[in-house]
Design a protein around this motif. Structure first.
Motif, PDB file in Angstrom:
ATOM      1  N   VAL A 111       0.819  -1.218   0.000  1.00 23.26           N
ATOM      2  CA  VAL A 111       0.000   0.000   0.000  1.00 23.26           C
ATOM      3  C   VAL A 111       0.850   1.264   0.000  1.00 23.26           C
ATOM      4  O   VAL A 111       0.311   2.372   0.032  1.00 23.26           O
ATOM      5  N   LEU A 112       2.165   1.122  -0.047  1.00 22.50           N
ATOM      6  CA  LEU A 112       3.064   2.275   0.002  1.00 22.50           C
ATOM      7  C   LEU A 112       3.375   2.791  -1.395  1.00 22.50           C
ATOM      8  O   LEU A 112       3.480   2.011  -2.346  1.00 22.50           O
TER       9      LEU A 112
ATOM     10  N   THR B  30      12.521   6.480   8.785  1.00 22.51           N
ATOM     11  CA  THR B  30      11.472   7.472   8.618  1.00 22.51           C
ATOM     12  C   THR B  30      11.421   7.917   7.169  1.00 22.51           C
ATOM     13  O   THR B  30      12.431   8.293   6.582  1.00 22.51           O
ATOM     14  N   GLY B  31      10.233   7.857   6.593  1.00 25.50           N
ATOM     15  CA  GLY B  31      10.068   8.277   5.211  1.00 25.50           C
ATOM     16  C   GLY B  31      10.241   7.140   4.230  1.00 25.50           C
ATOM     17  O   GLY B  31      10.581   6.012   4.590  1.00 25.50           O
ATOM     18  N   PRO B  32      10.016   7.440   2.945  1.00 22.21           N
ATOM     19  CA  PRO B  32      10.077   6.402   1.910  1.00 22.21           C
ATOM     20  C   PRO B  32      11.469   5.777   1.795  1.00 22.21           C
ATOM     21  O   PRO B  32      12.492   6.392   2.104  1.00 22.21           O
ATOM     22  N   ILE B  33      11.473   4.539   1.319  1.00 20.27           N
ATOM     23  CA  ILE B  33      12.725   3.845   1.031  1.00 20.27           C
ATOM     24  C   ILE B  33      13.183   4.269  -0.356  1.00 20.27           C
ATOM     25  O   ILE B  33      12.435   4.143  -1.333  1.00 20.27           O
ATOM     26  N   PRO B  34      14.393   4.785  -0.489  1.00 24.75           N
ATOM     27  CA  PRO B  34      14.840   5.268  -1.794  1.00 24.75           C
ATOM     28  C   PRO B  34      15.081   4.116  -2.773  1.00 24.75           C
ATOM     29  O   PRO B  34      15.395   2.992  -2.376  1.00 24.75           O
ATOM     30  N   ALA B  35      14.943   4.420  -4.049  1.00 25.13           N
ATOM     31  CA  ALA B  35      15.132   3.397  -5.070  1.00 25.13           C
ATOM     32  C   ALA B  35      16.560   2.863  -5.080  1.00 25.13           C
ATOM     33  O   ALA B  35      16.803   1.721  -5.476  1.00 25.13           O
TER      34      ALA B  35
ATOM     35  N   ALA C   5       3.949   2.260  10.320  1.00 28.28           N
ATOM     36  CA  ALA C   5       2.952   3.316  10.492  1.00 28.28           C
ATOM     37  C   ALA C   5       2.548   3.915   9.152  1.00 28.28           C
ATOM     38  O   ALA C   5       1.371   4.245   8.930  1.00 28.28           O
ATOM     39  N   ARG C   6       3.496   4.063   8.233  1.00 34.14           N
ATOM     40  CA  ARG C   6       3.149   4.546   6.890  1.00 34.14           C
ATOM     41  C   ARG C   6       2.226   3.547   6.197  1.00 34.14           C
ATOM     42  O   ARG C   6       1.291   3.935   5.485  1.00 34.14           O
TER      43      ARG C   6
END
Length: 293
Positions: free
Chosen positions: A136-137, A173-178, A244-245
């Motif tokens: 879902v991210l 914290t925050g999106p995982i980078p490509a 949590a995201r």
């Protein structure tokens, strides 16, 4: 708590062990709905502090297949949320408590969603706390790759190196980078973990559940159509982190928002597994939610 009865039941490919607390007078359709506390891979021992705040209700806990007292009998190396969901169904039916309220943590929240999608009549209210649903991210591809890499690292190098990667991923914290593969692998020693491989490969988190749990995509259409009240929750201190995201993404897919709980991903813990949350405040928030149902 009042009396506790421990029981076993046969499921497909596993012998499940579950506990009914307060079984002396409330198991069979007694005062109010029973409360089922579930985690994955966390077993029943992780809910001692939380259960202690609900002595007025029948509380059910269990050990998921391949964890604690619930031994696998099929020799399978991995478990899917659908299998866990059917195990949950069997426990609810065997407990004879009718439709239950469910508090589900982490992988248990994923399994709780799988249960409700197929058997909504068994659950009155589901509180799904930080289900780690990578699907879902917006950064789903990178998140799934990281989870697959953690599993592969475990098979290749053992628990320490894999758990170090897991802890970095879970608390990022925050999106995982490509380009996450360009980051240096974390040292196990930095987390107090052993770097040596002891040769075992039975860890239920890193081996059995890592890929199936995080790659699961709930049947949101079935969940929206279910009569079950579904509450998606996240911790105040863990907002922005992967679980949590994912909770926020799941809530959006269900057409709503999340409810904030005190503390972090393990906010209900009162020292179990060496982790400390705010169990009293956490239980009060949970009770308020359940009472609304």
């Amino acid at each position: 708590m009042t009396a506790t009865v421990t029981r076993t039941l046969e499921s497909t490919g596993a012998t499940l062990t579950y506990d009914v607390h307060g079984a002396d007078d409330r198991t069979e359709g007694g005062v109010g709905p029973a409360l089922f506390l579930i985690g994955s891979p966390m077993d029943a021992a992780g809910f001692a502090s939380l259960a202690a705040h609900f002595t007025d209700r029948t509380v059910i806990t269990y050990d998921p297949r391949g964890t604690g007292r619930s031994a696998r009998t099929d020799g399978a190396a991995e478990t899917m949320p659908e299998e866990h969901g059917e195990d949950l169904r069997r426990v609810i039916e065997a407990a004879g408590a009718g439709a239950v309220d469910v508090f589900a943590s982490s992988g248990g929240a994923v399994n709780g969603l799988a249960l409700v999608a197929r058997h909504p009549d068994l659950v009155r209210t589901l509180v799904a706390h930080e289900p780690p649903l990578a699907q879902v991210l917006p950064d789903r591809e990178a998140a799934l790759e990281v989870c697959a890499d953690i599993h592969a690292t475990y098979l290749r190098e053992g628990m320490g190196p894999a758990m170090a990667k897991f802890l970095v991923m879970a608390t990022r914290t925050g999106p995982i980078p490509a380009n996450w593969r360009d980051e240096p692998a974390p040292a196990p020693a930095a987390f107090g973990l052993p770097a040596e491989d002891d040769g075992t490969r039975g860890d239920p988190l890193l081996g059995q559940n890592m890929r199936g749990c995080t790659a699961y995509l709930p049947d949101f259409a079935a969940l929206r159509a279910a009569g079950t009240r579904i509450v998606i929750a996240e911790g105040k201190e863990s907002q922005g982190q992967f679980p949590a995201r994912a909770a926020a993404g799941a809530a959006e897919a269900l057409g709503g928002g999340t409810v904030l709980f005190p503390s972090h991903h393990g906010g209900f813990l009162g020292g179990e597994y060496g982790q400390q949350g705010e169990p009293e405040a956490f239980a009060a928030t949970l009770r308020e939610l359940l009472d609304r149902g």
